[in-house]
Motif scaffolding. Structure first.
Motif, PDB file in Angstrom:
ATOM      1  N   LEU A  15      -5.966   3.251  -8.278  1.00 45.94           N
ATOM      2  CA  LEU A  15      -6.140   4.789  -8.582  1.00 45.94           C
ATOM      3  C   LEU A  15      -6.462   5.510  -7.539  1.00 45.94           C
ATOM      4  O   LEU A  15      -5.809   6.543  -7.515  1.00 45.94           O
ATOM      5  N   LEU A  16      -7.376   5.286  -6.689  1.00 47.76           N
ATOM      6  CA  LEU A  16      -7.811   6.103  -5.661  1.00 47.76           C
ATOM      7  C   LEU A  16      -6.704   6.050  -4.754  1.00 47.76           C
ATOM      8  O   LEU A  16      -6.265   7.474  -4.057  1.00 47.76           O
ATOM      9  N   SER A  17      -5.753   5.361  -4.358  1.00 50.57           N
ATOM     10  CA  SER A  17      -4.547   5.266  -3.685  1.00 50.57           C
ATOM     11  C   SER A  17      -3.581   6.183  -4.074  1.00 50.57           C
ATOM     12  O   SER A  17      -2.916   6.948  -3.370  1.00 50.57           O
ATOM     13  N   SER A  18      -3.234   5.875  -5.497  1.00 55.15           N
ATOM     14  CA  SER A  18      -2.320   6.944  -6.026  1.00 55.15           C
ATOM     15  C   SER A  18      -2.699   8.177  -6.337  1.00 55.15           C
ATOM     16  O   SER A  18      -1.698   9.456  -6.440  1.00 55.15           O
ATOM     17  N   ILE A  19      -3.932   8.508  -6.131  1.00 55.59           N
ATOM     18  CA  ILE A  19      -4.500   9.957  -6.585  1.00 55.59           C
ATOM     19  C   ILE A  19      -4.710  10.600  -5.343  1.00 55.59           C
ATOM     20  O   ILE A  19      -4.493  11.965  -5.151  1.00 55.59           O
ATOM     21  N   ILE A  20      -4.751  10.116  -4.288  1.00 60.38           N
ATOM     22  CA  ILE A  20      -5.121  10.706  -2.990  1.00 60.38           C
ATOM     23  C   ILE A  20      -4.082  11.718  -2.639  1.00 60.38           C
ATOM     24  O   ILE A  20      -4.402  13.217  -2.275  1.00 60.38           O
ATOM     25  N   PRO A  21      -2.746  11.664  -2.699  1.00 61.61           N
ATOM     26  CA  PRO A  21      -1.761  12.599  -2.228  1.00 61.61           C
ATOM     27  C   PRO A  21      -2.022  13.898  -3.321  1.00 61.61           C
ATOM     28  O   PRO A  21      -1.792  15.145  -2.489  1.00 61.61           O
ATOM     29  N   PHE A  22      -2.161  13.671  -4.799  1.00 64.45           N
ATOM     30  CA  PHE A  22      -2.465  14.747  -5.342  1.00 64.45           C
ATOM     31  C   PHE A  22      -3.553  15.626  -5.092  1.00 64.45           C
ATOM     32  O   PHE A  22      -3.695  16.756  -5.069  1.00 64.45           O
ATOM     33  N   GLN A  64       0.930  -1.291  -0.015  1.00 63.31           N
ATOM     34  CA  GLN A  64      -0.100  -0.013  -0.047  1.00 63.31           C
ATOM     35  C   GLN A  64       0.937   1.303  -0.015  1.00 63.31           C
ATOM     36  O   GLN A  64       0.440   2.094  -0.635  1.00 63.31           O
ATOM     37  N   ALA A  65       1.700   1.102   0.732  1.00 63.75           N
ATOM     38  CA  ALA A  65       2.672   2.299   0.858  1.00 63.75           C
ATOM     39  C   ALA A  65       3.646   2.510  -0.683  1.00 63.75           C
ATOM     40  O   ALA A  65       3.409   3.658  -1.287  1.00 63.75           O
ATOM     41  N   PHE A  66       3.647   1.353  -1.337  1.00 63.02           N
ATOM     42  CA  PHE A  66       4.414   1.419  -2.881  1.00 63.02           C
ATOM     43  C   PHE A  66       3.250   2.132  -3.563  1.00 63.02           C
ATOM     44  O   PHE A  66       3.391   3.132  -4.252  1.00 63.02           O
ATOM     45  N   SER A  67       1.870   1.326  -3.808  1.00 61.20           N
ATOM     46  CA  SER A  67       0.908   2.080  -4.602  1.00 61.20           C
ATOM     47  C   SER A  67       0.623   3.386  -4.568  1.00 61.20           C
ATOM     48  O   SER A  67       0.164   3.884  -5.531  1.00 61.20           O
ATOM     49  N   THR A  68       0.516   3.742  -3.181  1.00 56.56           N
ATOM     50  CA  THR A  68      -0.111   5.316  -2.928  1.00 56.56           C
ATOM     51  C   THR A  68       0.962   6.062  -3.146  1.00 56.56           C
ATOM     52  O   THR A  68       0.673   7.353  -3.776  1.00 56.56           O
ATOM     53  N   PHE A  69       2.374   6.024  -2.870  1.00 54.99           N
ATOM     54  CA  PHE A  69       3.542   6.842  -2.864  1.00 54.99           C
ATOM     55  C   PHE A  69       4.352   6.941  -3.936  1.00 54.99           C
ATOM     56  O   PHE A  69       5.261   7.762  -4.108  1.00 54.99           O
ATOM     57  N   TYR A  70       4.473   5.499  -4.540  1.00 54.22           N
ATOM     58  CA  TYR A  70       5.648   5.714  -5.589  1.00 54.22           C
ATOM     59  C   TYR A  70       5.408   6.464  -6.790  1.00 54.22           C
ATOM     60  O   TYR A  70       6.517   7.217  -7.185  1.00 54.22           O
ATOM     61  N   THR A  71       4.307   6.862  -7.351  1.00 45.95           N
ATOM     62  CA  THR A  71       4.366   7.673  -8.246  1.00 45.95           C
ATOM     63  C   THR A  71       4.446   9.047  -7.997  1.00 45.95           C
ATOM     64  O   THR A  71       4.962   9.910  -8.225  1.00 45.95           O
ATOM     65  N   TYR A  72       3.708   9.324  -6.694  1.00 47.25           N
ATOM     66  CA  TYR A  72       4.101  10.885  -5.989  1.00 47.25           C
ATOM     67  C   TYR A  72       5.505  10.878  -5.821  1.00 47.25           C
ATOM     68  O   TYR A  72       5.933  11.964  -6.061  1.00 47.25           O
ATOM     69  N   TYR A  73       5.971  10.062  -5.295  1.00 49.53           N
ATOM     70  CA  TYR A  73       7.678  10.199  -5.068  1.00 49.53           C
ATOM     71  C   TYR A  73       8.457  10.631  -6.153  1.00 49.53           C
ATOM     72  O   TYR A  73       9.447  11.271  -6.086  1.00 49.53           O
ATOM     73  N   TYR A  74       8.067   9.944  -7.368  1.00 46.14           N
ATOM     74  CA  TYR A  74       9.011   9.938  -8.405  1.00 46.14           C
ATOM     75  C   TYR A  74       8.571  10.986  -9.176  1.00 46.14           C
ATOM     76  O   TYR A  74       9.772  11.948  -9.708  1.00 46.14           O
TER      77      TYR A  74
END
Length: 438
Positions: A240-247, A25-35
Protein backbone atom coordinates in the motif's frame (compact mmCIF):
# COMPACT_ATOMS: atom_id res chain seq x y z
CA UNK A 1 25.88 -30.38 1.27
CA UNK A 2 29.17 -29.50 -0.43
CA UNK A 3 29.96 -25.82 0.04
CA UNK A 4 32.47 -24.57 -2.52
CA UNK A 5 33.37 -20.92 -2.78
CA UNK A 6 30.12 -18.99 -2.80
CA UNK A 7 27.94 -22.11 -2.90
CA UNK A 8 24.83 -21.61 -0.75
CA UNK A 9 26.29 -18.46 0.73
CA UNK A 10 23.81 -15.91 2.11
CA UNK A 11 25.52 -13.33 -0.08
CA UNK A 12 25.06 -15.22 -3.36
CA UNK A 13 21.57 -16.50 -2.50
CA UNK A 14 20.48 -12.90 -1.91
CA UNK A 15 21.18 -12.05 -5.56
CA UNK A 16 17.84 -13.73 -6.24
CA UNK A 17 16.09 -11.25 -4.00
CA UNK A 18 17.85 -8.39 -5.77
CA UNK A 19 16.82 -9.85 -9.12
CA UNK A 20 13.12 -10.21 -8.34
CA UNK A 21 12.62 -7.12 -6.22
CA UNK A 22 13.91 -4.57 -8.76
CA UNK A 23 11.12 -5.21 -11.30
CA UNK A 24 8.60 -6.27 -8.65
CA UNK A 25 9.02 -3.00 -6.73
CA UNK A 26 8.79 -0.95 -9.91
CA UNK A 27 5.62 -2.89 -10.71
CA UNK A 28 3.95 -2.54 -7.31
CA UNK A 29 4.86 1.15 -6.96
CA UNK A 30 3.97 2.39 -10.43
CA UNK A 31 1.57 0.06 -12.23
CA UNK A 32 -1.53 1.59 -10.61
CA UNK A 33 -0.15 5.10 -11.08
CA UNK A 34 0.71 4.34 -14.72
CA UNK A 35 -2.70 3.02 -15.69
CA UNK A 36 -4.85 5.45 -13.65
CA UNK A 37 -2.85 8.70 -13.78
CA UNK A 38 -0.99 8.32 -17.06
CA UNK A 39 -3.36 6.27 -19.22
CA UNK A 40 -6.63 7.43 -17.66
CA UNK A 41 -8.09 4.05 -16.70
CA UNK A 42 -11.13 4.62 -14.48
CA UNK A 43 -10.62 3.77 -10.80
CA UNK A 44 -13.61 1.39 -10.83
CA UNK A 45 -12.22 -0.64 -13.75
CA UNK A 46 -8.73 -0.59 -12.26
CA UNK A 47 -10.13 -1.87 -8.95
CA UNK A 48 -12.04 -4.68 -10.68
CA UNK A 49 -8.90 -5.79 -12.56
CA UNK A 50 -6.82 -5.68 -9.38
CA UNK A 51 -9.39 -7.74 -7.45
CA UNK A 52 -9.35 -10.42 -10.16
CA UNK A 53 -5.55 -10.25 -10.16
CA UNK A 54 -5.41 -10.71 -6.37
CA UNK A 55 -7.80 -13.68 -6.44
CA UNK A 56 -5.78 -15.36 -9.20
CA UNK A 57 -2.58 -14.62 -7.28
CA UNK A 58 -3.99 -16.25 -4.14
CA UNK A 59 -5.28 -19.35 -5.94
CA UNK A 60 -2.18 -20.20 -7.98
CA UNK A 61 0.28 -19.92 -5.08
CA UNK A 62 -0.60 -23.20 -3.26
CA UNK A 63 -0.60 -25.18 -6.51
CA UNK A 64 2.85 -23.86 -7.42
CA UNK A 65 4.15 -24.92 -4.01
CA UNK A 66 2.58 -28.36 -4.22
CA UNK A 67 4.08 -29.16 -7.62
CA UNK A 68 7.46 -27.76 -6.56
CA UNK A 69 7.58 -30.04 -3.49
CA UNK A 70 6.80 -33.07 -5.66
CA UNK A 71 9.43 -32.33 -8.29
CA UNK A 72 12.31 -34.80 -8.40
CA UNK A 73 15.13 -34.18 -10.84
CA UNK A 74 18.90 -34.36 -10.88
CA UNK A 75 18.88 -30.55 -10.88
CA UNK A 76 16.80 -30.37 -7.69
CA UNK A 77 13.22 -29.46 -6.83
CA UNK A 78 13.31 -25.65 -7.14
CA UNK A 79 15.93 -24.72 -9.71
CA UNK A 80 14.21 -26.26 -12.78
CA UNK A 81 11.07 -24.21 -12.09
CA UNK A 82 13.10 -21.03 -11.68
CA UNK A 83 14.98 -21.54 -14.94
CA UNK A 84 11.72 -22.03 -16.84
CA UNK A 85 10.13 -18.96 -15.25
CA UNK A 86 12.99 -16.52 -16.00
CA UNK A 87 12.11 -15.77 -19.67
CA UNK A 88 8.37 -15.86 -18.90
CA UNK A 89 8.77 -13.26 -16.16
CA UNK A 90 10.82 -11.00 -18.43
CA UNK A 91 8.18 -11.12 -21.16
CA UNK A 92 5.17 -10.59 -18.92
CA UNK A 93 6.78 -7.74 -16.97
CA UNK A 94 7.39 -5.88 -20.22
CA UNK A 95 3.83 -6.62 -21.31
CA UNK A 96 2.47 -4.69 -18.30
CA UNK A 97 4.25 -1.48 -19.32
CA UNK A 98 4.22 -1.75 -23.11
CA UNK A 99 0.61 -0.77 -23.74
CA UNK A 100 -0.32 -0.27 -27.42
CA UNK A 101 -1.17 3.30 -28.32
CA UNK A 102 -4.82 4.29 -28.61
CA UNK A 103 -6.20 1.89 -26.02
CA UNK A 104 -8.77 3.37 -23.64
CA UNK A 105 -11.90 2.42 -21.71
CA UNK A 106 -12.72 -1.28 -21.81
CA UNK A 107 -9.93 -2.03 -24.29
CA UNK A 108 -7.38 -0.68 -21.83
CA UNK A 109 -9.10 -2.62 -19.04
CA UNK A 110 -8.80 -5.92 -20.96
CA UNK A 111 -5.10 -5.33 -21.67
CA UNK A 112 -4.50 -4.40 -18.02
CA UNK A 113 -6.25 -7.52 -16.74
CA UNK A 114 -4.55 -9.97 -19.12
CA UNK A 115 -1.13 -8.46 -18.47
CA UNK A 116 -1.64 -8.71 -14.70
CA UNK A 117 -2.76 -12.35 -14.84
CA UNK A 118 0.16 -13.47 -17.03
CA UNK A 119 2.68 -11.49 -14.99
CA UNK A 120 1.40 -13.00 -11.76
CA UNK A 121 1.61 -16.57 -13.08
CA UNK A 122 5.31 -16.18 -13.87
CA UNK A 123 6.03 -14.25 -10.67
CA UNK A 124 4.36 -16.93 -8.55
CA UNK A 125 6.63 -19.69 -9.87
CA UNK A 126 9.67 -17.58 -9.08
CA UNK A 127 8.67 -16.40 -5.61
CA UNK A 128 7.45 -19.79 -4.38
CA UNK A 129 10.53 -21.69 -5.47
CA UNK A 130 13.04 -19.04 -4.42
CA UNK A 131 11.38 -18.66 -1.03
CA UNK A 132 11.26 -22.43 -0.51
CA UNK A 133 15.04 -22.59 -0.83
CA UNK A 134 15.62 -20.38 2.24
CA UNK A 135 14.75 -22.83 5.08
CA UNK A 136 16.48 -25.68 3.22
CA UNK A 137 19.77 -23.87 2.59
CA UNK A 138 20.06 -22.12 5.95
CA UNK A 139 19.57 -24.22 9.08
CA UNK A 140 19.78 -23.02 12.67
CA UNK A 141 18.87 -19.71 14.25
CA UNK A 142 22.20 -17.87 13.90
CA UNK A 143 22.77 -18.72 10.22
CA UNK A 144 19.13 -18.06 9.37
CA UNK A 145 19.17 -14.65 11.06
CA UNK A 146 22.33 -13.70 9.19
CA UNK A 147 20.92 -14.91 5.87
CA UNK A 148 17.71 -12.98 6.47
CA UNK A 149 19.58 -9.77 7.26
CA UNK A 150 21.79 -10.11 4.17
CA UNK A 151 18.77 -10.91 2.02
CA UNK A 152 16.87 -7.91 3.29
CA UNK A 153 19.91 -5.69 2.75
CA UNK A 154 19.86 -6.72 -0.91
CA UNK A 155 16.12 -6.21 -0.94
CA UNK A 156 16.48 -2.63 0.24
CA UNK A 157 18.99 -1.95 -2.54
CA UNK A 158 16.42 -3.39 -4.96
CA UNK A 159 13.64 -1.30 -3.42
CA UNK A 160 15.77 1.79 -3.84
CA UNK A 161 16.46 1.00 -7.48
CA UNK A 162 12.88 -0.07 -8.22
CA UNK A 163 11.36 3.04 -6.68
CA UNK A 164 13.89 5.88 -6.82
CA UNK A 165 15.47 5.09 -10.20
CA UNK A 166 12.20 4.19 -11.93
CA UNK A 167 10.81 7.78 -12.20
CA UNK A 168 14.12 8.89 -13.73
CA UNK A 169 13.98 6.09 -16.30
CA UNK A 170 10.38 6.48 -17.35
CA UNK A 171 10.69 10.27 -17.52
CA UNK A 172 13.74 9.98 -19.78
CA UNK A 173 12.96 6.82 -21.76
CA UNK A 174 9.30 5.95 -21.23
CA UNK A 175 7.68 3.08 -19.33
CA UNK A 176 8.33 0.54 -22.09
CA UNK A 177 12.11 1.08 -22.18
CA UNK A 178 12.20 1.11 -18.39
CA UNK A 179 10.58 -2.33 -18.32
CA UNK A 180 13.12 -3.73 -20.82
CA UNK A 181 16.07 -2.51 -18.73
CA UNK A 182 14.66 -4.05 -15.55
CA UNK A 183 13.84 -7.33 -17.30
CA UNK A 184 17.45 -7.73 -18.42
CA UNK A 185 18.77 -6.82 -14.95
CA UNK A 186 16.42 -9.42 -13.42
CA UNK A 187 17.70 -12.19 -15.69
CA UNK A 188 21.35 -11.37 -14.98
CA UNK A 189 21.04 -11.42 -11.19
CA UNK A 190 18.69 -14.41 -11.01
CA UNK A 191 20.95 -16.59 -13.17
CA UNK A 192 23.91 -15.46 -11.06
CA UNK A 193 22.03 -16.57 -7.93
CA UNK A 194 21.17 -19.97 -9.39
CA UNK A 195 24.81 -20.47 -10.38
CA UNK A 196 25.68 -20.67 -6.66
CA UNK A 197 22.65 -22.56 -5.32
CA UNK A 198 23.08 -26.26 -4.59
CA UNK A 199 19.98 -28.01 -3.28
CA UNK A 200 20.15 -30.66 -0.58
CA UNK A 201 20.03 -34.11 -2.26
CA UNK A 202 18.58 -35.58 0.94
CA UNK A 203 15.46 -33.47 0.45
CA UNK A 204 14.64 -35.49 -2.66
CA UNK A 205 14.56 -38.67 -0.57
CA UNK A 206 11.81 -37.52 1.82
CA UNK A 207 8.40 -39.12 1.11
CA UNK A 208 6.07 -37.07 -1.05
CA UNK A 209 2.57 -36.17 0.10
CA UNK A 210 -0.57 -36.27 -1.98
CA UNK A 211 -2.44 -33.02 -2.64
CA UNK A 212 -5.10 -33.62 0.02
CA UNK A 213 -2.60 -34.80 2.65
CA UNK A 214 -0.24 -31.87 2.00
CA UNK A 215 -2.94 -29.25 2.36
CA UNK A 216 -4.50 -30.98 5.35
CA UNK A 217 -1.22 -30.98 7.28
CA UNK A 218 -0.68 -27.32 6.42
CA UNK A 219 -4.20 -26.24 7.32
CA UNK A 220 -3.99 -27.82 10.79
CA UNK A 221 -0.72 -26.10 11.71
CA UNK A 222 -2.05 -23.41 14.06
CA UNK A 223 1.21 -21.46 14.63
CA UNK A 224 1.61 -21.21 10.86
CA UNK A 225 -1.84 -19.70 10.44
CA UNK A 226 -1.56 -17.24 13.32
CA UNK A 227 1.82 -16.05 12.12
CA UNK A 228 0.86 -15.65 8.49
CA UNK A 229 -2.54 -14.06 9.02
CA UNK A 230 -0.95 -11.51 11.35
CA UNK A 231 1.97 -11.04 9.01
CA UNK A 232 -0.28 -10.59 5.99
CA UNK A 233 -1.84 -7.41 7.37
CA UNK A 234 1.62 -5.92 7.83
CA UNK A 235 2.77 -7.13 4.42
CA UNK A 236 -0.23 -5.39 2.88
CA UNK A 237 1.13 -2.12 4.27
CA UNK A 238 4.35 -2.58 2.26
CA UNK A 239 2.41 -2.77 -0.97
CA UNK A 240 0.00 0.00 0.00
CA UNK A 241 2.77 2.46 0.90
CA UNK A 242 4.63 1.72 -2.34
CA UNK A 243 1.57 2.25 -4.52
CA UNK A 244 0.39 5.40 -2.72
CA UNK A 245 3.71 7.28 -2.53
CA UNK A 246 3.50 8.73 -6.09
CA UNK A 247 -0.02 10.00 -5.35
CA UNK A 248 1.12 11.27 -1.92
CA UNK A 249 3.96 13.19 -3.54
CA UNK A 250 1.64 14.80 -6.07
CA UNK A 251 -1.43 15.66 -4.00
CA UNK A 252 -0.11 16.00 -0.39
CA UNK A 253 3.51 17.10 -0.63
CA UNK A 254 2.81 18.90 -3.92
CA UNK A 255 6.26 18.22 -5.29
CA UNK A 256 7.10 17.76 -8.99
CA UNK A 257 7.32 14.23 -10.35
CA UNK A 258 11.08 14.51 -10.68
CA UNK A 259 11.45 14.89 -6.89
CA UNK A 260 9.65 11.63 -6.16
CA UNK A 261 13.05 9.97 -6.50
CA UNK A 262 14.38 12.04 -3.57
CA UNK A 263 11.42 11.06 -1.39
CA UNK A 264 11.75 7.36 -2.18
CA UNK A 265 15.51 7.45 -1.71
CA UNK A 266 15.05 8.94 1.76
CA UNK A 267 12.92 5.97 2.79
CA UNK A 268 14.98 3.16 1.33
CA UNK A 269 18.50 4.52 1.86
CA UNK A 270 17.69 4.87 5.56
CA UNK A 271 16.50 1.26 5.68
CA UNK A 272 19.90 -0.15 4.69
CA UNK A 273 21.78 0.71 7.93
CA UNK A 274 18.62 0.15 9.98
CA UNK A 275 18.52 -3.47 8.82
CA UNK A 276 21.82 -3.84 10.67
CA UNK A 277 20.25 -2.41 13.82
CA UNK A 278 17.41 -4.91 13.64
CA UNK A 279 19.85 -7.76 12.96
CA UNK A 280 21.64 -6.81 16.19
CA UNK A 281 18.33 -6.76 18.08
CA UNK A 282 17.07 -10.09 16.70
CA UNK A 283 20.31 -11.87 17.64
CA UNK A 284 19.70 -10.82 21.26
CA UNK A 285 15.96 -11.43 21.52
CA UNK A 286 13.45 -14.21 21.27
CA UNK A 287 12.56 -14.23 17.53
CA UNK A 288 8.78 -14.08 18.09
CA UNK A 289 9.14 -11.14 20.48
CA UNK A 290 11.43 -9.37 18.02
CA UNK A 291 8.79 -9.89 15.33
CA UNK A 292 6.11 -8.35 17.56
CA UNK A 293 8.40 -5.43 18.35
CA UNK A 294 8.94 -4.81 14.65
CA UNK A 295 5.18 -4.67 14.06
CA UNK A 296 4.76 -2.08 16.81
CA UNK A 297 7.62 0.04 15.49
CA UNK A 298 6.19 -0.12 11.97
CA UNK A 299 2.74 0.97 13.19
CA UNK A 300 4.12 4.04 14.97
CA UNK A 301 6.38 4.92 12.05
CA UNK A 302 3.55 5.53 9.54
CA UNK A 303 1.80 8.18 11.67
CA UNK A 304 4.18 11.08 10.83
CA UNK A 305 3.25 10.68 7.15
CA UNK A 306 -0.09 12.33 7.99
CA UNK A 307 1.74 15.59 8.78
CA UNK A 308 3.78 15.70 5.57
CA UNK A 309 3.82 19.09 3.83
CA UNK A 310 6.52 19.68 1.26
CA UNK A 311 9.62 17.72 0.34
CA UNK A 312 11.52 18.29 3.61
CA UNK A 313 8.72 17.05 5.85
CA UNK A 314 8.08 14.14 3.49
CA UNK A 315 11.74 13.08 3.63
CA UNK A 316 11.79 13.27 7.45
CA UNK A 317 8.61 11.16 7.69
CA UNK A 318 10.08 8.73 5.17
CA UNK A 319 13.22 8.15 7.26
CA UNK A 320 11.01 7.31 10.26
CA UNK A 321 9.04 4.83 8.14
CA UNK A 322 12.37 3.29 7.16
CA UNK A 323 13.02 2.21 10.73
CA UNK A 324 9.71 0.38 11.05
CA UNK A 325 10.00 -1.18 7.62
CA UNK A 326 13.54 -2.45 8.30
CA UNK A 327 12.39 -4.43 11.33
CA UNK A 328 9.52 -5.99 9.46
CA UNK A 329 11.81 -7.04 6.61
CA UNK A 330 14.29 -8.85 8.89
CA UNK A 331 12.10 -10.66 11.45
CA UNK A 332 9.42 -12.68 9.55
CA UNK A 333 11.77 -15.06 7.64
CA UNK A 334 13.35 -16.15 10.92
CA UNK A 335 9.99 -16.98 12.53
CA UNK A 336 8.72 -18.65 9.36
CA UNK A 337 11.81 -20.87 9.24
CA UNK A 338 11.19 -22.02 12.81
CA UNK A 339 7.64 -23.06 11.93
CA UNK A 340 8.81 -25.02 8.89
CA UNK A 341 11.54 -26.72 10.94
CA UNK A 342 8.96 -27.79 13.51
CA UNK A 343 6.78 -29.27 10.77
CA UNK A 344 9.73 -31.35 9.52
CA UNK A 345 10.38 -32.58 13.06
CA UNK A 346 6.74 -33.66 13.33
CA UNK A 347 6.23 -35.19 9.86
CA UNK A 348 9.70 -36.16 8.64
CA UNK A 349 8.87 -34.54 5.29
CA UNK A 350 10.27 -31.38 3.77
CA UNK A 351 7.43 -29.20 2.50
CA UNK A 352 9.03 -25.75 2.17
CA UNK A 353 7.23 -25.20 -1.14
CA UNK A 354 3.70 -25.74 0.12
CA UNK A 355 4.33 -23.67 3.25
CA UNK A 356 5.87 -20.83 1.24
CA UNK A 357 3.00 -20.99 -1.24
CA UNK A 358 0.19 -21.07 1.32
CA UNK A 359 1.85 -18.20 3.16
CA UNK A 360 1.85 -16.35 -0.14
CA UNK A 361 -1.83 -17.22 -0.59
CA UNK A 362 -2.66 -15.65 2.77
CA UNK A 363 -0.56 -12.57 2.08
CA UNK A 364 -1.95 -12.05 -1.42
CA UNK A 365 -5.52 -12.55 -0.22
CA UNK A 366 -5.07 -9.77 2.31
CA UNK A 367 -3.84 -7.57 -0.53
CA UNK A 368 -7.50 -7.23 -1.45
CA UNK A 369 -7.78 -5.02 1.63
CA UNK A 370 -5.44 -2.43 0.12
CA UNK A 371 -7.31 -2.52 -3.18
CA UNK A 372 -10.66 -2.05 -1.47
CA UNK A 373 -9.23 0.63 0.84
CA UNK A 374 -8.08 2.59 -2.20
CA UNK A 375 -11.49 2.28 -3.80
CA UNK A 376 -13.55 3.04 -0.65
CA UNK A 377 -11.45 6.02 0.46
CA UNK A 378 -11.47 7.29 -3.12
CA UNK A 379 -15.27 7.07 -3.18
CA UNK A 380 -15.60 8.86 0.17
CA UNK A 381 -13.47 11.81 -0.94
CA UNK A 382 -14.49 11.82 -4.62
CA UNK A 383 -11.25 10.63 -6.24
CA UNK A 384 -11.92 8.78 -9.52
CA UNK A 385 -8.77 9.10 -11.61
CA UNK A 386 -6.02 11.52 -12.57
CA UNK A 387 -8.52 13.21 -14.89
CA UNK A 388 -11.12 13.46 -12.08
CA UNK A 389 -9.24 13.77 -8.77
CA UNK A 390 -12.29 15.06 -6.90
CA UNK A 391 -12.60 17.99 -4.48
CA UNK A 392 -10.14 16.74 -1.82
CA UNK A 393 -7.41 14.44 -3.20
CA UNK A 394 -5.05 15.66 -0.46
CA UNK A 395 -7.09 14.11 2.35
CA UNK A 396 -7.70 11.01 0.23
CA UNK A 397 -4.01 10.20 0.13
CA UNK A 398 -3.23 11.33 3.67
CA UNK A 399 -5.73 8.74 4.89
CA UNK A 400 -4.42 6.04 2.54
CA UNK A 401 -0.75 6.50 3.43
CA UNK A 402 -1.09 6.93 7.20
CA UNK A 403 -4.43 6.02 8.81
CA UNK A 404 -5.16 2.87 6.81
CA UNK A 405 -1.61 1.41 7.29
CA UNK A 406 -1.75 2.17 11.03
CA UNK A 407 -5.05 0.30 11.40
CA UNK A 408 -3.72 -2.67 9.41
CA UNK A 409 -0.59 -2.87 11.57
CA UNK A 410 -2.60 -2.52 14.76
CA UNK A 411 -4.64 -5.54 13.64
CA UNK A 412 -1.40 -7.45 12.97
CA UNK A 413 -0.12 -6.69 16.47
CA UNK A 414 -3.32 -7.91 18.15
CA UNK A 415 -3.28 -11.15 16.14
CA UNK A 416 0.42 -11.74 16.89
CA UNK A 417 -0.34 -12.21 20.59
CA UNK A 418 -2.38 -15.32 19.76
CA UNK A 419 0.96 -17.04 19.19
CA UNK A 420 2.09 -18.15 22.64
CA UNK A 421 5.41 -19.46 23.91
CA UNK A 422 5.26 -22.75 25.77
CA UNK A 423 5.81 -22.24 29.46
CA UNK A 424 5.10 -18.52 29.16
CA UNK A 425 8.66 -17.70 28.10
CA UNK A 426 11.04 -18.60 25.33
CA UNK A 427 12.58 -22.05 25.35
CA UNK A 428 15.28 -22.85 22.90
CA UNK A 429 15.41 -25.89 20.70
CA UNK A 430 18.60 -27.62 19.62
CA UNK A 431 19.00 -25.31 16.65
CA UNK A 432 18.64 -22.12 18.64
CA UNK A 433 15.02 -21.71 17.64
CA UNK A 434 11.98 -21.03 19.76
CA UNK A 435 9.45 -23.64 20.87
CA UNK A 436 6.26 -22.03 19.61
CA UNK A 437 2.68 -22.99 20.05
CA UNK A 438 -0.80 -21.50 19.98
Amino acid sequence: MRRGKGINSPWTYAFGMLAMMIPSQAFSTFYTYYYIEKLGLALGLATLARVIFMVWDAVNQPLAGYFSDRTQSRYGRRKPWIYVAVPLFMLTFMLVFMVPGGLSGYGLFVWFLIALILYEAAATILWVNYGALFPELFRGGALRTKASAVQQGYQIVALLIGTALTPILFNKLGFGSMSMIYAVAFAFFMLLCMRYVQEDPEALKTPRMGLKEAFSATLTNKPFWVFNISNSFAQTVNGLLSSIIPFYAKYVLRIPEGQVTILLAAIFVSVIPLVGVWYWLVRRMDPVKAWRLSLGAYALSVLPLWFGNGLGAGVAAGVIVGFGMAGFLVTPPVVSGLIIDRDFDDTGRRREGIYTAVAGFITRSSGLISVLAFFIVGQIYGYKSGDEPGPDPETTFRVLISIVPFLLLLTAIVLSFLMKIKGGDSTKDNNGGTDINV
